[in-house]
Write an enzyme that holds these catalytic residues in place. Structure first.
Site, short mmCIF file in Angstrom:
data_model
loop_
_atom_site.label_atom_id
_atom_site.label_comp_id
_atom_site.label_asym_id
_atom_site.label_seq_id
_atom_site.Cartn_x
_atom_site.Cartn_y
_atom_site.Cartn_z
N THR A 47 -16.60 6.44 19.93
CA THR A 47 -16.40 7.62 20.80
C THR A 47 -17.18 7.47 22.10
O THR A 47 -16.69 7.83 23.18
CB THR A 47 -16.80 8.91 20.08
OG1 THR A 47 -16.01 9.04 18.90
CG2 THR A 47 -16.61 10.14 20.95
N CYS A 48 -18.37 6.91 22.02
CA CYS A 48 -19.21 6.74 23.21
C CYS A 48 -18.56 5.80 24.22
O CYS A 48 -18.58 6.05 25.42
CB CYS A 48 -20.59 6.22 22.81
SG CYS A 48 -21.40 7.23 21.55
N SER A 49 -17.98 4.72 23.72
CA SER A 49 -17.40 3.69 24.58
C SER A 49 -15.96 3.99 25.00
O SER A 49 -15.51 3.52 26.04
CB SER A 49 -17.43 2.33 23.89
OG SER A 49 -18.75 1.87 23.78
#
Length: 161
Positions: A47-49
């Site tokens: 999700t972060c990337s």
């Protein structure tokens, strides 16, 4: 105890990735500035990337137009944050911060125990907006969610002020 709107960002030391690495204090990052700080559980995580960091990269011009600086923080070391910034083609004015010892994360009261996933101590996913070192907006995600800390949500919150 989790920081609240109206409270000052606590003192902590972080590593800033910008043409190499340098040590910076929270006061240097937040005093006399308008800053959105968003935190992710980990660099290179899905999700972060795929959503969180790319959303802020995509909307940097809108933050600039509002006179707001943007910083991304993770409880990772500076080398990981530097590699992630290069892999994501982060613009120079999006500040990447390594909170390797979770000093600021813990001082904010926003740590997350990711031991069950083999990640150890991490940051909760959140975004805050501070003016001159004082928190004006704080949006912390519920576990497993990605809604209130996105770039779009922060732009909406800034416009609602």
């Amino acid at each position: 105890m989790t920081i609240r709107v109206g409270e000052r960002i606590p003192h902590a030391t972080l590593t800033r990735i910008r043409d190499g690495v340098d040590v910076v204090t929270s006061e240097e990052l937040f005093d006399d500035r308008k800053v959105v700080l968003f935190a992710v559980p980990g660099a290179f995580t899905p999700t972060c990337s795929e959503q969180h960091l790319p959303g802020f990269i995509q909307h940097m011009a809108q933050f600039r137009e509002r006179g707001v600086e943007v910083a991304c923080m993770a409880v990772n070391d500076a080398f990981v944050m530097d590699a992630w910034a290069r892999a994501q083609d982060v613009p120079d004015d999006l500040v990447m911060l390594a909170d390797g010892n979770a000093d600021l994360t813990r001082a904010l009261g926003l740590e997350l125990d990711g031991s069950g996933f083999g990640m150890g101590l991490r940051s909760q996913r959140f975004a805050l907006y501070a003016e001159d070192g004082t928190v004006k907006i704080l949006q912390v995600e519920a576990p497993g969610e990605f809604r209130v800390s996105s770039a779009e949500a922060m732009l909406q919150a800034l416009d609602a002020r």
